[in-house]
Motif scaffolding. Structure first.
Motif, PDB file in Angstrom:
ATOM      1  N   LEU A   8     -57.634 -10.297   3.966  1.00  0.00           N
ATOM      2  CA  LEU A   8     -58.720  -9.021   3.690  1.00  0.00           C
ATOM      3  C   LEU A   8     -58.626  -8.301   4.634  1.00  0.00           C
ATOM      4  CD1 LEU A   8     -61.588 -11.022   1.830  1.00  0.00           C
ATOM      5  CD2 LEU A   8     -59.866  -9.484   0.785  1.00  0.00           C
ATOM      6  N   ALA A   9     -58.558  -8.728   5.845  1.00  0.00           N
ATOM      7  CA  ALA A   9     -58.737  -7.959   7.060  1.00  0.00           C
ATOM      8  C   ALA A   9     -57.207  -7.256   7.216  1.00  0.00           C
ATOM      9  CB  ALA A   9     -58.736  -8.759   8.421  1.00  0.00           C
ATOM     10  N   GLY A  14     -54.712  -1.715   6.558  1.00  0.00           N
ATOM     11  CA  GLY A  14     -53.745  -1.011   5.903  1.00  0.00           C
ATOM     12  C   GLY A  14     -54.248   0.332   5.302  1.00  0.00           C
ATOM     13  N   ILE A  15     -55.320  -0.039   4.673  1.00  0.00           N
ATOM     14  CA  ILE A  15     -56.366   0.957   4.057  1.00  0.00           C
ATOM     15  C   ILE A  15     -56.752   2.023   5.021  1.00  0.00           C
ATOM     16  CG2 ILE A  15     -58.320   1.551   2.582  1.00  0.00           C
ATOM     17  CD1 ILE A  15     -57.622  -1.037   1.083  1.00  0.00           C
ATOM     18  N   GLY A  16     -57.435   1.274   6.025  1.00  0.00           N
ATOM     19  CA  GLY A  16     -57.860   2.410   7.187  1.00  0.00           C
ATOM     20  C   GLY A  16     -56.854   3.033   7.913  1.00  0.00           C
ATOM     21  N   THR A  17     -55.462   2.638   8.026  1.00  0.00           N
ATOM     22  CA  THR A  17     -54.462   3.310   8.667  1.00  0.00           C
ATOM     23  C   THR A  17     -54.014   4.436   7.761  1.00  0.00           C
ATOM     24  OG1 THR A  17     -53.657   1.113   9.916  1.00  0.00           O
ATOM     25  CG2 THR A  17     -51.964   2.970   9.517  1.00  0.00           C
ATOM     26  N   THR A  18     -53.765   4.171   6.355  1.00  0.00           N
ATOM     27  CA  THR A  18     -53.380   5.151   5.544  1.00  0.00           C
ATOM     28  C   THR A  18     -54.363   6.262   5.374  1.00  0.00           C
ATOM     29  OG1 THR A  18     -51.827   5.538   3.691  1.00  0.00           O
ATOM     30  CG2 THR A  18     -53.871   4.449   3.179  1.00  0.00           C
ATOM     31  N   GLU A  19     -55.411   5.812   5.312  1.00  0.00           N
ATOM     32  CA  GLU A  19     -56.564   7.098   5.148  1.00  0.00           C
ATOM     33  C   GLU A  19     -56.462   7.963   6.333  1.00  0.00           C
ATOM     34  OE1 GLU A  19     -61.456   7.393   4.818  1.00  0.00           O
ATOM     35  OE2 GLU A  19     -60.638   5.562   5.560  1.00  0.00           O
ATOM     36  N   PHE A  20     -56.356   7.685   7.585  1.00  0.00           N
ATOM     37  CA  PHE A  20     -56.651   8.527   8.593  1.00  0.00           C
ATOM     38  C   PHE A  20     -55.151   8.873   9.445  1.00  0.00           C
ATOM     39  CE2 PHE A  20     -60.973   6.248   8.632  1.00  0.00           C
ATOM     40  CZ  PHE A  20     -61.454   7.256   8.307  1.00  0.00           C
ATOM     41  N   PHE A  78     -52.342  -0.007  -4.088  1.00  0.00           N
ATOM     42  CA  PHE A  78     -52.243   0.689  -2.820  1.00  0.00           C
ATOM     43  C   PHE A  78     -50.783   0.812  -2.305  1.00  0.00           C
ATOM     44  CE2 PHE A  78     -51.938  -0.510   1.568  1.00  0.00           C
ATOM     45  CZ  PHE A  78     -52.733   0.638   2.405  1.00  0.00           C
ATOM     46  N   THR A  79     -50.104  -0.386  -2.445  1.00  0.00           N
ATOM     47  CA  THR A  79     -48.822  -0.297  -1.981  1.00  0.00           C
ATOM     48  C   THR A  79     -47.846   0.498  -2.740  1.00  0.00           C
ATOM     49  OG1 THR A  79     -49.121  -2.790  -1.462  1.00  0.00           O
ATOM     50  CG2 THR A  79     -46.951  -1.953  -1.805  1.00  0.00           C
ATOM     51  N   VAL A  80     -48.029   0.644  -4.102  1.00  0.00           N
ATOM     52  CA  VAL A  80     -47.168   1.575  -4.665  1.00  0.00           C
ATOM     53  C   VAL A  80     -47.599   2.997  -4.401  1.00  0.00           C
ATOM     54  CG1 VAL A  80     -47.000   2.441  -7.415  1.00  0.00           C
ATOM     55  CG2 VAL A  80     -47.011   0.150  -6.830  1.00  0.00           C
ATOM     56  N   GLY A  81     -48.868   3.330  -4.270  1.00  0.00           N
ATOM     57  CA  GLY A  81     -49.013   4.800  -3.686  1.00  0.00           C
ATOM     58  C   GLY A  81     -48.471   5.066  -2.431  1.00  0.00           C
ATOM     59  N   ASN A  82     -48.481   4.131  -1.392  1.00  0.00           N
ATOM     60  CA  ASN A  82     -47.990   4.458  -0.282  1.00  0.00           C
ATOM     61  C   ASN A  82     -46.308   4.511  -0.296  1.00  0.00           C
ATOM     62  OD1 ASN A  82     -49.843   4.550   2.214  1.00  0.00           O
ATOM     63  ND2 ASN A  82     -50.796   3.031   1.077  1.00  0.00           N
ATOM     64  N   GLY A 167     -49.145  -3.263   2.592  1.00  0.00           N
ATOM     65  CA  GLY A 167     -50.129  -3.703   1.451  1.00  0.00           C
ATOM     66  C   GLY A 167     -49.145  -4.941   0.942  1.00  0.00           C
ATOM     67  N   VAL A 168     -47.842  -5.075   1.148  1.00  0.00           N
ATOM     68  CA  VAL A 168     -47.097  -6.186   0.399  1.00  0.00           C
ATOM     69  C   VAL A 168     -47.839  -7.598   1.184  1.00  0.00           C
ATOM     70  CG1 VAL A 168     -45.025  -7.416   0.286  1.00  0.00           C
ATOM     71  CG2 VAL A 168     -45.237  -5.140  -0.342  1.00  0.00           C
TER      72      VAL A 168
END
Length: 175
Positions: A8-9, A14-20, A78-82, A167-168
């Motif tokens: 989860l962390a 990954g989510i935080g990184t791609t956001e900013f 998330f992975t597919v989007g990135n 994401g993977v």
């Protein structure tokens, strides 16, 4: 610490990184697509709109399936989007990739928090949620600067491919 909590962390990282990270890469992306930096800035706005729309939509859809399955689907999205962002031949396709990736954002943190709390004893629930959100904090301290450096050094597509790889890892960890 349960391994699922680490997964989860990693997902939160990954989510935080791609956001900013996009903000540090706007000049490179704008140059590659032959658009102005403000036009490339729509990639920031698109992600934000996707978060706003995706959080309630994915949460409602998630009520029909198990939490683990939903988290796996969210990490897959998330992975597919990135990956789409990394391979995008045009700004419009990249915008679509950013929106796809962002749809997972809000629901991942909401469902992930509940799952994190369920992984530990009652007196450790707050710590488990904090551990998951540590991924988001570390993303801002390490992931965004590192992703910006990699993108400016090796091309911005490298950053989004790397985030897709995260994401993977998160998906496999949740599985």
């Amino acid at each position: 610490m349960p391994l699922a909590l680490l997964a989860l962390a990693i997902g939160a990282f990954g989510i935080g990184t791609t956001e900013f990270v996009i903000m540090g890469l706007l000049p490179e992306i704008a140059g590659d697509y032959g658009v102005s930096i403000p036009s490339a800035g729509l990639l920031v706005t698109g992600y934000a709109v996707g978060v706003v729309l995706g959080a309630p939509l994915m949460t409602v859809l998630g009520t029909r399936i198990g939490r683990k399955t939903m988290l796996m689907l969210l990490m897959g999205l998330f992975t597919v989007g990135n990956l789409l962002s990394a391979l995008a031949p045009s700004l419009g396709v990249m915008l679509a990739g950013r929106i796809v990736a962002s749809l997972a954002h809000g629901a991942f943190f909401g469902i992930g928090s509940v799952v994190a709390a369920d992984l530990v004893a009652p007196q450790k629930k707050a710590g488990a949620i904090a551990t998951m959100f540590t991924g988001l904090t570390v993303a801002n301290i390490v992931g965004v600067p590192l992703g910006t450096f990699l993108g400016q050094t090796f091309g911005w597509r490298t950053t989004f491919a790397g985030v897709a790889a995260l994401g993977v890892v998160g998906l496999l960890g949740v599985a």
